[in-house]
Write a protein that holds these residues in place. Structure first.
Motif, short mmCIF file in Angstrom:
data_model
loop_
_atom_site.label_atom_id
_atom_site.label_comp_id
_atom_site.label_asym_id
_atom_site.label_seq_id
_atom_site.Cartn_x
_atom_site.Cartn_y
_atom_site.Cartn_z
N GLU A 32 0.82 -1.21 0.00
CA GLU A 32 0.00 0.00 0.00
C GLU A 32 0.86 1.27 0.00
O GLU A 32 0.35 2.36 -0.28
CB GLU A 32 -0.92 0.00 1.22
N LEU A 33 2.14 1.12 0.29
CA LEU A 33 3.03 2.28 0.30
C LEU A 33 3.36 2.78 -1.12
O LEU A 33 3.82 3.90 -1.29
CB LEU A 33 4.34 1.94 1.02
N PHE A 34 3.13 1.93 -2.11
CA PHE A 34 3.47 2.29 -3.48
C PHE A 34 2.21 2.30 -4.34
O PHE A 34 1.38 1.40 -4.25
CB PHE A 34 4.46 1.27 -4.06
N GLN A 35 2.09 3.33 -5.15
CA GLN A 35 0.96 3.45 -6.05
C GLN A 35 1.43 3.39 -7.50
O GLN A 35 2.23 4.22 -7.93
CB GLN A 35 0.20 4.76 -5.81
N LEU A 36 0.96 2.39 -8.24
CA LEU A 36 1.29 2.32 -9.65
C LEU A 36 0.62 3.47 -10.39
O LEU A 36 -0.52 3.83 -10.10
CB LEU A 36 0.79 1.00 -10.24
N GLU A 37 1.34 4.04 -11.35
CA GLU A 37 0.76 5.11 -12.17
C GLU A 37 0.06 4.49 -13.37
O GLU A 37 0.69 4.18 -14.38
CB GLU A 37 1.85 6.08 -12.63
N GLN A 38 -1.25 4.25 -13.22
CA GLN A 38 -2.00 3.71 -14.33
C GLN A 38 -2.12 4.75 -15.44
O GLN A 38 -2.18 5.96 -15.18
CB GLN A 38 -3.38 3.26 -13.86
N ILE A 39 -2.15 4.29 -16.67
CA ILE A 39 -2.19 5.18 -17.83
C ILE A 39 -3.63 5.26 -18.33
O ILE A 39 -4.21 4.24 -18.70
CB ILE A 39 -1.27 4.66 -18.94
N PRO A 40 -4.21 6.45 -18.31
CA PRO A 40 -5.61 6.59 -18.74
C PRO A 40 -5.84 6.03 -20.15
O PRO A 40 -5.07 6.29 -21.07
CB PRO A 40 -5.84 8.11 -18.71
N GLY A 41 -6.90 5.26 -20.28
CA GLY A 41 -7.30 4.77 -21.59
C GLY A 41 -6.67 3.46 -22.01
O GLY A 41 -7.11 2.85 -23.00
N VAL A 42 -5.65 3.00 -21.28
CA VAL A 42 -4.93 1.80 -21.72
C VAL A 42 -5.79 0.54 -21.59
O VAL A 42 -5.86 -0.28 -22.51
CB VAL A 42 -3.60 1.65 -20.96
N ARG A 43 -6.45 0.38 -20.45
CA ARG A 43 -7.27 -0.83 -20.26
C ARG A 43 -8.35 -0.91 -21.33
O ARG A 43 -8.53 -1.96 -21.98
CB ARG A 43 -7.91 -0.84 -18.87
N GLU A 44 -9.05 0.19 -21.55
CA GLU A 44 -10.12 0.21 -22.55
C GLU A 44 -9.55 -0.04 -23.95
O GLU A 44 -10.15 -0.76 -24.76
CB GLU A 44 -10.86 1.55 -22.50
N GLY A 45 -8.39 0.56 -24.22
CA GLY A 45 -7.77 0.39 -25.53
C GLY A 45 -7.33 -1.03 -25.79
O GLY A 45 -7.51 -1.56 -26.90
N LEU A 46 -6.77 -1.68 -24.77
CA LEU A 46 -6.33 -3.07 -24.92
C LEU A 46 -7.51 -4.01 -25.13
O LEU A 46 -7.46 -4.93 -25.94
CB LEU A 46 -5.52 -3.50 -23.70
N ILE A 47 -8.58 -3.78 -24.38
CA ILE A 47 -9.77 -4.62 -24.53
C ILE A 47 -10.36 -4.47 -25.93
O ILE A 47 -10.78 -5.46 -26.56
CB ILE A 47 -10.81 -4.27 -23.44
N LYS A 48 -10.38 -3.24 -26.44
CA LYS A 48 -10.87 -3.00 -27.80
C LYS A 48 -9.96 -3.68 -28.82
O LYS A 48 -10.45 -4.32 -29.78
CB LYS A 48 -10.93 -1.49 -28.05
#
Length: 273
Positions: A149-165
């Motif tokens: 919990e001390l570390f937060q990954l920097e998720q990239i906006p739009g990547v999950r949706e783009g990969l699923i598409k």
């Protein structure tokens, strides 16, 4: 970009620095390695690592580091042959000495000849220069820290949706040097569980990159020009792909001047979607 996506049938993604961003974990790794540096060398380690991050040191991403000779090697990005050799302090070797010592394409490993393809290898090179024998335990500690919990990954906006598409019409594969436990935890935290139909962990890139690409060509029955390699490490993922006739999407936040007919350079994976 549209052409690469339309022609590609198999997309091979890296994980670290590709599916998530940020540099805090590299600094944490440097802090852990510093514990193993002799007291009289700690200031030198900190000074050199800071210079590396600022781009003011011979060691830079995209170069190689010869641990045994303590030399920094500039490579032709597409052939990976040595075109310039510097000492740690920046003194340039003569062309004659370069040709005598470094002829032909380099063979990389994870101990003696290091491909500095991303931010993980900057503190590693500094640690090796200052006498640290084994960096792996500190790397493991850093990976363990990254799923707390001390570390937060920097998720990239739009990547999950783009990969699923993208997955609707293309095959998606993940090839990473991280081990299977790390990959499982990271994909879960990134909400990317189930996105990739095939995952290769502990890939030992770049030494096994070509071997893995050949296996994927056979497994998926595709031609090299139908494969797109996506990653932030030019030496690990992009140069071998282009050499084999594949296409590459290189993630470079600085968007350098690399140009090739089979290459697209983006500042973030989010730019692709």
């Amino acid at each position: 970009m549209e052409q690469i996506f339309s022609q590609g049938q198999l997309f091979v993604f890296d994980l670290d620095g590709t599916l998530y961003e940020g540099t805090d974990h590299f600094d944490y790794y440097a802090e852990r390695l510093l514990l193993d540096v002799a007291e009289e060398n700690k200031d030198g380690f900190n000074r050199d690592y800071q210079k590396m991050k600022e781009g003011n040191h011979p060691v830079k991403i995209g170069k190689a580091y010869d641990v045994e000779r303590d030399t920094v090697l500039t490579l032709d990005p597409f052939t990976l042959k040595v075109v310039k050799v510097e000492t740690w302090e920046g003194i340039v070797w003569s062309d004659e000495k370069l040709a005598e010592v470094y002829h032909g394409q380099l063979t990389f490993d994870f101990e003696k000849m290091i491909a500095i393809g991303d931010g993980w290898w900057l503190p590693f090179a500094a640690a090796k220069h200052y006498g640290v024998k084994d960096c792996h335990p500190r790397y493991v500690e850093t990976k363990e820290y990254m799923v707390t919990e001390l570390f937060q990954l920097e998720q990239i906006p739009g990547v999950r949706e783009g990969l699923i598409k993208l997955k609707e019409t293309k095959k998606l594969v993940l090839v990473t040097n991280s081990d299977i436990d790390d990959v499982g935890r990271l994909l879960k935290e990134l909400n990317l569980d189930g996105v990739f139909e095939h995952i290769v962990t502990s890939a030992k890139k770049p030494s096994r990159t070509v071997e893995i690409f050949k296996q994927l060509i056979e497994q998926y029955e595709v031609d090299p020009e139908q494969i797109v390699s996506v990653g932030d490490n030019f030496i690990n993922e992009i140069a071998p792909a282009i050499q084999m006739g594949m296409k590459g999407i290189y993630i470079d936040p600085l968007k350098g001047e690399l140009q090739h007919a089979q290459l697209k350079v983006v500042s973030s994976l989010g730019d692709c979607f």
